[in-house]
Design a protein around this motif. Structure first.
Motif, mmCIF file in Angstrom:
data_model
loop_
_atom_site.group_PDB
_atom_site.id
_atom_site.type_symbol
_atom_site.label_atom_id
_atom_site.label_comp_id
_atom_site.label_asym_id
_atom_site.label_seq_id
_atom_site.Cartn_x
_atom_site.Cartn_y
_atom_site.Cartn_z
ATOM 1 N N HIS A 96 0.625 -1.320 -0.055
ATOM 2 C CA HIS A 96 -0.109 -0.080 -0.001
ATOM 3 C C HIS A 96 0.804 1.345 -0.160
ATOM 4 N N ASP A 99 -0.669 6.511 1.014
ATOM 5 C CA ASP A 99 -0.924 7.879 0.508
ATOM 6 C C ASP A 99 -2.223 8.580 1.020
ATOM 7 N N CYS A 100 -2.636 8.352 2.133
ATOM 8 C CA CYS A 100 -3.942 8.709 2.684
ATOM 9 C C CYS A 100 -3.903 10.263 2.584
ATOM 10 N N CYS A 103 -5.547 10.789 -0.836
ATOM 11 C CA CYS A 103 -6.487 9.846 -1.276
ATOM 12 C C CYS A 103 -7.795 10.293 -0.857
ATOM 13 N N GLY A 106 -9.974 8.760 2.249
ATOM 14 C CA GLY A 106 -9.271 9.050 3.414
ATOM 15 C C GLY A 106 -10.473 9.673 4.586
ATOM 16 N N CYS A 109 -12.617 5.529 5.097
ATOM 17 C CA CYS A 109 -11.836 4.109 4.617
ATOM 18 C C CYS A 109 -11.842 3.109 5.331
ATOM 19 N N GLN A 112 -8.423 2.005 6.566
ATOM 20 C CA GLN A 112 -7.904 2.917 7.473
ATOM 21 C C GLN A 112 -8.286 2.385 9.014
ATOM 22 N N ARG A 147 -3.671 0.956 -4.134
ATOM 23 C CA ARG A 147 -4.191 1.125 -2.997
ATOM 24 C C ARG A 147 -4.933 -0.444 -2.806
ATOM 25 N N THR A 200 -11.239 0.419 0.126
ATOM 26 C CA THR A 200 -9.906 1.295 0.166
ATOM 27 C C THR A 200 -10.398 2.380 -0.637
ATOM 28 N N GLY A 201 -9.353 3.128 -1.304
ATOM 29 C CA GLY A 201 -9.562 4.103 -2.393
ATOM 30 C C GLY A 201 -8.982 3.910 -3.597
HETATM 31 S S1 SF4 Z 1 -7.398 3.757 0.701
HETATM 32 FE FE1 SF4 Z 1 -7.749 4.313 2.533
HETATM 33 S S2 SF4 Z 1 -5.679 3.925 3.675
HETATM 34 FE FE2 SF4 Z 1 -5.341 4.026 1.365
HETATM 35 S S3 SF4 Z 1 -4.879 5.875 0.824
HETATM 36 FE FE3 SF4 Z 1 -6.774 5.935 0.693
HETATM 37 S S4 SF4 Z 1 -7.615 6.418 2.561
HETATM 38 FE FE4 SF4 Z 1 -5.650 5.919 2.922
#
Ligand code: SF4
Ligand code: SF4
Ligand code: FES
Ligand code: FES
Lengths: 646, 157
Positions: A96, A99-100, A103, A106, A109, A112, A147, A200-201
């Motif tokens: 991963h 890069d929250c 993203c 975030g 998520c 997270q 991601r 996820t993102g």
């Molecule tokens: S998918 Fe979730 S954990 Fe990953 S960068 Fe985006 S906000 Fe962060």
């Protein structure tokens, strides 16, 4: 019913319930990614480990894939289970990009949340991360494959649940890639759900990226107003702009998902061209001035021409509240005529459907999903009620036969996610008495006799209404013996109209005097109206809508009325007399710029008061008062008893 | 474009399968034999034959390591890097292959003869380290044996 113990809490669940779901039923959330209540079990992510201390199975198990059994003693907090989960989340996070900050997921998520809940907070891996090239997937969805944690939710949703064929999973092992054969717009009309279902993102809503975080949103439970299915949504707003619209669960209506129209078709809500200010004879005026003028104009017109040459025109765009008050306003205006529809064919069909449907024959979504046969009567389902196509697909996958009766060929872009047989008439649908069948048809523009004939088949019925709140319009048109405007004009019965959120075609308008109008969008009526009062859209108002099956649902104001802050015209912070704005500007104002709109029913209530009618405290009066306590986060209620118990 | 005869025989193969997906690997292999590798065009042709979308064929094509979605040499060397072969120092064999052929993993020799690809356990753990060349399996590899095999395979086209 299996009885088990989870973290010292005794739990009893229905057979077939997984340990993960059993734990959830007593408020314990076991971290999970691949598990989703709407999808089949994949046990792909390995995050949901628990330890079974006693009973028929022992040791570490994947709780999502383990059916609860009698005598199980489950620990979700056992050190071994905790360790397992923290290691799993650590390796899911190996590649991963962390890069929250850039993203859009975030803050909302699952990755997270469950990374933290899973106990992984310190990165040990020092190696190279595998990276991917992203694809262009159209204007709705942004792709960021790095991601991905390989939970397979997206592919399972897209192909298995929604029947799409142009998106899926490629490669193997550490290289699995979720995307298309070649770059290009996703073809499924349900593709936007990837945004919601991906934990996820990887998929984010391109139409609203980088505008706000979860904690910035003003949002509330709402009801989609694009068709009569009435899917449950949550519009996410920031600074008076609807940034994103996401699906909201209602098992009686849309399950977990919404169609792409519901999600992406939102430009009109934020349109800077929306009429925002009350107007009298072409000039902006105060709200009271406009309402006073409208009341005066109505009273004068009625005195001169008699109340029955005036029509108050609404439409299926109004909330139930607006429709109910429209009838009261007609009374206050001395008995003016009422229109809920412009087009006679639409009114006929809508009223017939509202009359023919009863508690016993109006299909629930589960009736569609469990049907043995389904007849789509002259219907392009993806056009008229996209989400129902997913319910029909469930029936299809379970073995139901699907027929398209007397239908025009369906355009390729609207190919439904199930196979069907085209037949010429209902007689060719081989249904046995007592078998579980559903007929789905559009009610608008259908001949009432045909609808009655369809209703007499003994199958469960879905009669799709023209417009999100068409069912209510049909009910009220019937109750008040309202006439379609076109009929009144043809019979030269009306000469003047007052319109509330009504789209009257120019042809009909030409011979009519428009006294006043209230709307949230522009059009020929607004252009012709000497007095204009802006109203709120469904995102800015509280109201009730009745969907095709007769289910009343409450939507809540999800943002303040007013112009979006983004792109706000400088006149709102400039100075009217100085060419160059002085800094800091000092133009005091009490209202939100462009925030003079109110709900259409409130405008009607003001007019009723000005015309000397009974003051309105609550729009839902009489039999409708039963709907006052409708919970916007509940499942809604079917109104048949309310209507019958008048 | 594939010849009509091939098309007809593939159609028959698909028709005899219980579900089209079942015939997918056969169809892909035949098309690969025809083109030398599974070209984009071949993926679309397979999709049309199988009644699947190109993506759905791609899902299968990219899963199997013996379906080649890029041009490959005349003979493909699959050298095992799974656990048993790793214990038997396949790393040394792989390094030797790279040096000998002058290519990295995934590379094709300048003469277009060999393409070198690592692969999963081939079920020859007992004879590890193992590889296959153009579909012929070889076990108990040593650098010397590898040289011999390459020499033989090169001449034996
Ligand atoms: S998918 Fe979730 S954990 Fe990953 S960068 Fe985006 S906000 Fe962060
Ligand atoms: S893209 Fe998202 S939903 Fe799909 S497998 Fe990856 S993490 Fe799961
Ligand atoms: S949630 Fe159980 S394995 Fe993914
Ligand atoms: S590990 Fe190499 S053949 Fe089994």
């Amino acid at each position: 019913m299996p009885k088990l113990i989870i973290d010292d809490i005794p739990v009893e669940v229905a057979p077939g319930t997984s340990v993960l779901e059993a734990a959830r039923s007593v408020g314990i959330t076991i971290p999970h990614f691949c598990y989703h209540p709407a999808l089949a079990i994949a046990a792909a992510c390995r995050l949901c480990a628990v330890k079974l201390l006693d009973g028929p199975v022992k040791g570490i198990q994947m709780s999502c894939a383990l059916p609860a059994q009698d005598g199980m003693v489950v620990s979700t907090t056992d050190p071994e289970a905790l360790k397992m989960r923290s290691l799993v989340i650590e390796w899911l996070m190996l590649n991963h990009p962390h890069d929250c900050p850039v993203c859009d997921e975030g803050g909302e998520c699952l990755l997270q949340d469950f990374t933290i809940a899973g106990g992984h907070s310190h990165r040990r891996y020092q190696g190279k991360k595998r990276t991917f090239q992203n694809q262009y997937l159209g204007e709705g969805i942004q792709h960021e494959m790095n991601r991905c944690i390989e939970c397979y939710r997206c592919a399972r949703f897209y192909q298995d649940y929604a029947g799409g064929t142009d998106f899926g999973v490629m490669g193997s092992a550490g290289r699995v890639y979720f995307g298309r054969f070649q770059e290009g717009p996703l073809e499924s009309p349900f593709s936007g759900n990837l945004v919601d279902i991906c934990p996820t993102g990887v998929f984010t809503d391109k139409t609203g990226r980088f505008r706000a975080r979860y904690w910035d949103y003003q949002f509330a439970p709402s009801i989609c107003q694009h068709c009569s299915v009435g899917c449950n949504t949550s519009p996410q707003n920031f600074q008076r702009e609807t940034i994103k619209i996401v699906g909201r669960r209602n098992d009686q209506v849309n399950g977990w998902f919404i169609c792409d129209r519901a999600r992406f078709d939102k430009g009109y809500l934020n349109d800077p061209q929306r009429p925002r200010e009350p107007r009298l004879d072409g000039a902006t005026c105060g709200d009271d001035v406009a309402v006073d003028a409208a009341a005066k104009s109505i009273a004068e017109f009625v005195r001169k021409n008699g109340a029955d040459s005036l029509a108050l025109v609404g439409s299926p765009r109004l909330s139930l509240e607006g429709m109910v008050l429209l009838a009261q306003l007609a009374r206050a205006a001395g008995g003016a005529r009422l229109c809920y529809f412009g087009d006679p064919a639409q009114q006929q069909g809508s009223v017939a459907a509202a009359r023919l449907l009863r508690e016993e024959n109006s299909a629930y979504v589960r009736d569609i999903e469990q049907a043995q046969w389904i007849a789509l009567h002259a219907l392009d389902l993806i056009e008229e009620a996209p989400m129902l196509a997913l319910s029909v697909r469930k029936a299809f996958l379970a073995g139901a036969q699907i027929f398209l009766v007397d239908g025009d060929p369906i355009p390729a872009r609207n190919t439904p996610p199930f196979k069907y047989t085209a037949v010429e008439s209902l007689d060719q649908v081989p249904f046995e008495k007592g078998g579980k069948g559903v007929i789905i048809c559009g009610a608008g523009k259908k001949d009432p006799d045909l609808l009655a004939q369809i209703a007499s088949c003994g199958a469960k019925l879905v009669m799709l209404q023209p417009g999100a709140n068409g069912f209510a319009a049909g009910l009220l048109a019937q109750e008040h013996a309202a006439s379609p405007l076109a009929d009144l004009v043809a019979a030269r019965q009306v000469r003047g109209v007052v319109c509330f959120e009504a789209d009257v075609p120019e042809g009909l308008l030409s011979g009519l005097e428009v006294l006043a109008s209230a709307d949230w969008r522009r059009g020929p009526v607004e252009a012709k109206s000497p007095i204009f009062i802006p109203t709120t859209t469904w995102v800015e108002s509280d109201g009730t809508a009745i969907n095709y099956e007769g289910r009343a649902q409450r939507f809540q104001r999800s943002r303040l009325a007013g112009l979006p802050l983004k792109g706000l015209d400088p006149k709102y912070y400039g100075n009217a007399t100085e060419a160059v704005t002085l800094h800091p500007p000092r133009v005091h104002r009490e209202e939100v710029p462009g925030g003079a709109e109110r709900d259409a029913w409130q405008v009607m209530a003001q007019l009723i008061a000005r015309l000397g009618g009974e003051p309105v405290v609550e729009p839902l009066e009489g039999k409708w008062s039963a709907l006052r306590s409708l919970d916007p986060e509940g499942e809604g209620i079917r109104i048949f008893e309310i209507v019958a118990g008048e | 474009m594939i010849p009509e005869t091939l098309k007809t025989s593939l159609k028959a193969r698909v028709a005899s399968a219980l579900t089209p997906r079942e015939a997918a690997v056969d169809v892909m292999k035949e098309l690969q034999a025809h083109y030398g590798w599974l070209t984009d065009e071949a993926v679309e042709e397979a999709a049309a034959l199988l009644g699947l979308s190109p993506l759905q064929v791609e899902e299968l094509a990219t899963f199997y390591e013996m379906i080649y979605r890029r041009p490959v040499g005349k003979k493909v060397i699959h050298v095992c890097d799974s656990i048993s072969c790793w214990c038997a120092d396949c790393d040394k064999i792989i390094q030797h292959l790279k040096d000998k052929l002058g290519v990295g993993l995934g590379g094709t020799t300048a003469d277009g003869m060999f393409t070198l690809i690592p692969c999963c356990c081939m079920g020859m753990c007992g004879d590890s380290p193992a590889m296959s060349v153009g579909g012929v399996p070889y076990g108990k590899l040593t650098p010397e044996l590898v040289d011999e095999i390459l020499e033989m395979e090169r001449n034996n086209r």
